[in-house]
Design a protein around this motif. Structure first.
Motif, short mmCIF file in Angstrom:
data_model
loop_
_atom_site.label_atom_id
_atom_site.label_comp_id
_atom_site.label_asym_id
_atom_site.label_seq_id
_atom_site.Cartn_x
_atom_site.Cartn_y
_atom_site.Cartn_z
N UNK A 11 42.47 46.68 38.85
CA UNK A 11 42.02 45.05 38.73
C UNK A 11 42.18 44.55 40.03
N UNK A 12 40.94 43.85 40.59
CA UNK A 12 41.08 42.96 41.79
C UNK A 12 40.27 41.69 41.72
N UNK A 13 40.66 40.76 42.36
CA UNK A 13 39.69 39.48 42.25
C UNK A 13 38.49 39.56 43.11
N UNK A 14 37.43 38.82 42.89
CA UNK A 14 36.22 39.22 43.85
C UNK A 14 36.33 38.75 44.96
N UNK A 15 35.92 39.45 45.86
CA UNK A 15 36.47 39.18 47.27
C UNK A 15 37.22 40.44 47.98
N UNK A 16 38.05 40.85 47.13
CA UNK A 16 39.10 41.71 47.38
C UNK A 16 38.67 43.30 47.76
N UNK A 17 39.73 44.07 47.82
CA UNK A 17 39.60 45.44 48.30
C UNK A 17 39.93 46.48 47.49
N UNK A 89 30.43 45.08 40.59
CA UNK A 89 30.94 46.37 41.00
C UNK A 89 31.93 47.06 40.24
N UNK A 90 32.09 46.19 38.81
CA UNK A 90 32.85 46.78 37.97
C UNK A 90 32.45 47.83 37.24
N UNK A 119 37.89 47.24 37.88
CA UNK A 119 37.51 45.87 37.49
C UNK A 119 37.54 44.65 38.33
N UNK A 120 36.55 44.16 38.52
CA UNK A 120 36.52 42.72 39.54
C UNK A 120 36.43 41.51 38.75
N UNK A 121 37.38 40.88 38.73
CA UNK A 121 37.44 39.62 37.69
C UNK A 121 38.56 38.71 38.28
N UNK A 122 38.41 37.62 37.92
CA UNK A 122 39.22 36.55 38.41
C UNK A 122 38.76 35.34 38.81
#
Length: 122
Positions: A11-17, A89-90, A119-122
């Motif tokens: 799980x990563x926030x948008x803009x993350x890697x 990208x999820x 999972x790209x969320x936040x």
């Protein structure tokens, strides 16, 4: 027959890697075209990126400039570095041999691995 084990999702926030890894067994990965594919919830599987035996790379338009595929021959591993991640990208990411890096998963035969979930969320 090649086998693949994917890892590195999360799980990563948008803009993350995130950096995905695909360990290849059964043959040296530098003898094959190996691609990354993904399947978002409710959508068909799509091609993301591919690396040829010669090391040339191919990317889907949606990830160009953000994702980087690479190969570690010593570790028989294909990596996918994903930067500037977006909610779209999820999905579950899979690696598999491709046909000349055409990135058309519907044309590929044989079983798919378990993949790794992003999972790209936040």
């Amino acid at each position: 027959q090649l086998q693949f084990v994917e890892s590195g999702g999360g799980l990563v926030q948008p803009g993350g890697s995130l950096r995905l890894s695909c360990v290849v067994s059964g043959a040296p990965p530098n003898k094959h075209y190996i691609g990354w594919f993904r399947q978002a919830p409710g959508k068909e599987r799509e091609g993301v990126s591919c690396i040829s035996p010669a090391g040339s790379t191919t990317y889907a338009d949606s990830v160009k400039g953000r994702f980087t595929i690479s190969r570690d021959n010593d570790k028989s591993t294909i990596h996918l570095q994903m930067d500037s991640l977006k909610p779209e990208d999820t999905g579950i990411y899979y690696c598999k041999t491709d046909v000349f890096c055409r990135l058309r998963p519907s044309t590929l035969f044989g079983p798919w691995g378990q993949g790794t979930e992003v999972t790209v969320s936040g």
